[in-house]
Design a protein around this motif. Structure first.
Motif, mmCIF file in Angstrom:
data_model
loop_
_atom_site.group_PDB
_atom_site.id
_atom_site.type_symbol
_atom_site.label_atom_id
_atom_site.label_comp_id
_atom_site.label_asym_id
_atom_site.label_seq_id
_atom_site.Cartn_x
_atom_site.Cartn_y
_atom_site.Cartn_z
ATOM 1 N N LEU A 44 0.851 -1.183 0.000
ATOM 2 C CA LEU A 44 0.000 0.000 0.000
ATOM 3 C C LEU A 44 0.891 1.239 0.000
ATOM 4 O O LEU A 44 1.524 1.567 0.999
ATOM 5 C CB LEU A 44 -0.909 -0.012 1.230
ATOM 6 N N ASP A 45 0.949 1.891 -1.153
ATOM 7 C CA ASP A 45 1.758 3.098 -1.315
ATOM 8 C C ASP A 45 0.831 4.299 -1.173
ATOM 9 O O ASP A 45 0.122 4.666 -2.117
ATOM 10 C CB ASP A 45 2.436 3.078 -2.686
ATOM 11 N N ILE A 46 0.821 4.905 0.017
ATOM 12 C CA ILE A 46 -0.069 6.043 0.301
ATOM 13 C C ILE A 46 0.686 7.320 -0.057
ATOM 14 O O ILE A 46 1.414 7.878 0.772
ATOM 15 C CB ILE A 46 -0.519 6.039 1.772
ATOM 16 N N VAL A 93 -3.031 6.920 -4.107
ATOM 17 C CA VAL A 93 -2.830 5.699 -3.334
ATOM 18 C C VAL A 93 -2.765 4.555 -4.330
ATOM 19 O O VAL A 93 -3.634 4.420 -5.192
ATOM 20 C CB VAL A 93 -3.969 5.456 -2.331
ATOM 21 N N LYS A 94 -1.723 3.728 -4.208
ATOM 22 C CA LYS A 94 -1.578 2.572 -5.094
ATOM 23 C C LYS A 94 -1.583 1.311 -4.250
ATOM 24 O O LYS A 94 -0.865 1.219 -3.253
ATOM 25 C CB LYS A 94 -0.275 2.671 -5.898
ATOM 26 N N GLY A 126 -2.826 -8.177 -8.892
ATOM 27 C CA GLY A 126 -3.882 -7.177 -8.750
ATOM 28 C C GLY A 126 -3.322 -5.792 -8.523
ATOM 29 O O GLY A 126 -2.348 -5.625 -7.776
ATOM 30 N N ILE A 127 -3.909 -4.798 -9.179
ATOM 31 C CA ILE A 127 -3.414 -3.424 -9.092
ATOM 32 C C ILE A 127 -4.607 -2.471 -8.957
ATOM 33 O O ILE A 127 -5.619 -2.632 -9.638
ATOM 34 C CB ILE A 127 -2.611 -3.039 -10.355
ATOM 35 N N GLY A 128 -4.472 -1.490 -8.080
ATOM 36 C CA GLY A 128 -5.497 -0.462 -7.934
ATOM 37 C C GLY A 128 -4.855 0.893 -7.688
ATOM 38 O O GLY A 128 -3.766 0.979 -7.116
ATOM 39 N N ARG A 129 -5.532 1.947 -8.133
ATOM 40 C CA ARG A 129 -5.020 3.298 -7.940
ATOM 41 C C ARG A 129 -6.185 4.257 -7.757
ATOM 42 O O ARG A 129 -7.186 4.176 -8.475
ATOM 43 C CB ARG A 129 -4.173 3.735 -9.138
ATOM 44 N N ALA A 130 -6.088 5.146 -6.778
ATOM 45 C CA ALA A 130 -7.137 6.129 -6.510
ATOM 46 C C ALA A 130 -6.497 7.469 -6.175
ATOM 47 O O ALA A 130 -5.465 7.529 -5.512
ATOM 48 C CB ALA A 130 -8.032 5.661 -5.361
ATOM 49 N N LEU A 164 2.837 -1.380 -15.668
ATOM 50 C CA LEU A 164 3.387 -0.794 -14.438
ATOM 51 C C LEU A 164 4.570 0.096 -14.811
ATOM 52 O O LEU A 164 5.653 -0.393 -15.121
ATOM 53 C CB LEU A 164 3.837 -1.892 -13.472
ATOM 54 N N ASP A 165 4.359 1.398 -14.773
ATOM 55 C CA ASP A 165 5.427 2.330 -15.148
ATOM 56 C C ASP A 165 6.221 2.753 -13.913
ATOM 57 O O ASP A 165 6.137 2.141 -12.844
ATOM 58 C CB ASP A 165 4.849 3.542 -15.878
ATOM 59 N N HIS A 166 7.012 3.813 -14.076
ATOM 60 C CA HIS A 166 7.886 4.301 -13.004
ATOM 61 C C HIS A 166 7.143 4.692 -11.737
ATOM 62 O O HIS A 166 7.707 4.692 -10.639
ATOM 63 C CB HIS A 166 8.688 5.506 -13.514
ATOM 64 N N SER A 167 5.858 5.028 -11.855
ATOM 65 C CA SER A 167 5.102 5.472 -10.683
ATOM 66 C C SER A 167 4.754 4.324 -9.736
ATOM 67 O O SER A 167 4.335 4.557 -8.602
ATOM 68 C CB SER A 167 3.818 6.193 -11.120
ATOM 69 N N TYR A 168 4.914 3.066 -10.190
ATOM 70 C CA TYR A 168 4.598 1.903 -9.352
ATOM 71 C C TYR A 168 5.832 1.265 -8.722
ATOM 72 O O TYR A 168 5.705 0.275 -8.001
ATOM 73 C CB TYR A 168 3.860 0.852 -10.186
#
Length: 467
Positions: free
Chosen positions: A66-68, A73-74, A90-94, A430-434
């Protein structure tokens, strides 16, 4: 939950139909009859699991990162495969609200919980399972990560170094580093009573009588020199993360300093591979920098300028709101969305902010005070790292000349494919932000190694380094 109700309902209906054919005066079922019914019930459940698309992945086999972040938030769910590597399933982003975070730290717990729920829902839907075992990242200027060098002279050099003696040395280093971190945070916050907690610790290097070794337990020798990385954060920040996890019914396995997690992701399983580099994790609110030298994390530092700073500059120059400025920033290369005159104004704003950001990079790198030259490879990750102007200014200008670089550093934007031991099994790119989230998965494996089944030397060291 609805799936389970459907399965139970179907099973009940079938058992009810079976029961009608049994006479009322029938004798109690024998043991074989009971086993037959249990087998039939299992078949009913299994057939309806297939019918309703239930996942074969068990939640106790999975790990959640969990990357807050300040901007997003990823949530990334992964499963360890037979080879010991991790498969992302599984991947989620908000998107975060503007006031949810402050300088990389949680500022509004209920709002962050709501955003995390949205990201978790996406990841769980994609993976077909839930995951409770969680590692959460922490960042911000008040997170203090430093490497200390400790010299320890043993009374009896002919006696093999034991686990108990090593534990004593590590405890001494952690206590000393903790007091230094508490004093630094107390000075910065003007709060002499601030409480801090150890977040991460790792041995950078060990020398016994002048010889470098990887695992000290069992070695003989008199003079021990240990370089030891420790990271501390204010208790209030840790408590906020623990509260978020409690609200989400997650089991918090570890809290990890984010640039440290990225370093672990880059190193993979080869901890003694001699890799050296500088990691810059550019988020929405902060830039987190870590230095790796010869496979060891020398330290982690942060400063309070990130991607949002560039957006604010654009909003001010163009006289637009933050959301519009963000859209312009993300579409700066698209002439259809950003007219030429608007682009020129944006570039001027970005370059002015880049000058301030570069000053922060220079000051932060100076604070590391390394004995040797800085590594000449810079790895960029995080959402803010995607700004091409930022990459260009690092790669082409003379910003580095006042720092101890032997030559111009090479700039590389880290992608998920660069991370060893973690494979993306989803259809999402999944780019650099993940990369930070993938680093948190690696920290999860390290933490789980601290509760090993086999009592070997590597496992003993892992236990000693647990918080």
């Amino acid at each position: 939950m609805s799936l389970l109700k459907n399965i139970k309902s179907a099973a009940s209906d079938k058992l009810a139909k079976t029961g009608k054919s049994i006479p009322k005066d029938a004798k109690p079922a024998s043991e074989p009859d009971k086993n037959q019914k249990l087998d039939a019930l299992s078949e009913i459940y299994e057939s309806h699991e297939d019918e309703f698309g239930a996942s074969n992945v068990k939640d106790d086999d999975t790990i959640l990162a969990l990357d807050i972040g300040t901007e997003y938030v990823k949530a990334v769910i992964a499963k360890q495969n037979a080879h010991g590597d991790l498969d992302v399933i599984g991947i989620g982003r908000a998107h975060q609200g503007a006031s949810n975070m402050y300088s990389g730290a949680i500022a509004d717990i209920p709002a962050v919980v709501a955003v995390c729920e949205r990201a978790l829902s996406q990841a769980e839907k994609m993976s077909g399972t839930t995951s409770k075992l969680t590692v959460v990242g922490i960042a911000g200027e008040l997170v203090k990560g430093n490497t200390s060098t400790v010299r320890y002279r043993r009374k009896n050099g002919n006696k093999p170094l034991s686990e108990q003696e090593m534990a004593l040395i590590i405890k001494r280093v952690q206590d000393r580093a903790g007091e230094r971190a508490r004093q630094e945070i107390a000075d910065e916050t003007n709060n002499p009573n601030v409480e801090v907690r150890l977040i991460n610790s790792a041995i950078v290097s060990i020398n016994i009588d002048g010889y470098k070794i990887s695992n000290p337990i069992g070695f003989k020798g008199t003079d021990i020199v240990i370089q030891f990385y420790t990271a501390f954060a204010p208790l209030v920040h840790i408590s906020a993360i623990e509260k978020v996890c409690a609200e989400l019914s997650l089991d918090l396995l570890a809290v990890a300093v984010e640039p440290f997690a990225v370093c672990r992701a880059c190193l993979g399983d080869e901890l003694d591979n001699g890799f050296s580099g500088i990691v810059m994790d550019i988020g929405g609110g902060t830039t987190d920098i870590a230095v790796i030298d010869d496979g060891g994390v020398e330290g982690t530092k942060m400063f309070n300028i990130g991607g949002r700073s560039f957006t604010h500059q654009i909003a001010e120059v163009l006289d637009v709101d933050f959301e519009t400025a963000e859209k312009y920033k993300l579409s700066i290369k698209n002439p259809a969305k950003v007219p030429a005159d608007v682009k020129d104004k944006m570039l001027g704003a970005i370059r002015r902010n880049l000058a301030v950001w570069l000053s922060g990079v220079e000051i932060t790198l100076e604070e590391f005070n390394l004995d040797d030259m800085l590594p000449n490879k810079i790895l960029l990750c995080g959402g803010g790292a995607g700004l091409s102007e930022l990459q260009e200014v690092l790669a082409t200008t003379d910003w580095f000349k006042g720092l101890p670089f032997s030559r111009r550093p090479i700039i590389h934007l880290v992608e998920s494919s660069d991370i060893p031991g973690i494979k993306n099994r989803t259809k999402v790119i999944l780019d650099h932000s993940y990369v930070t989230a993938l680093g948190l998965l690696r920290v999860a494996l390290d933490t789980l190694a601290g509760v090993p089944e086999e009592d070997n030397v590597k496992s003993k060291l892992a236990r000693l380094l647990q918080n």
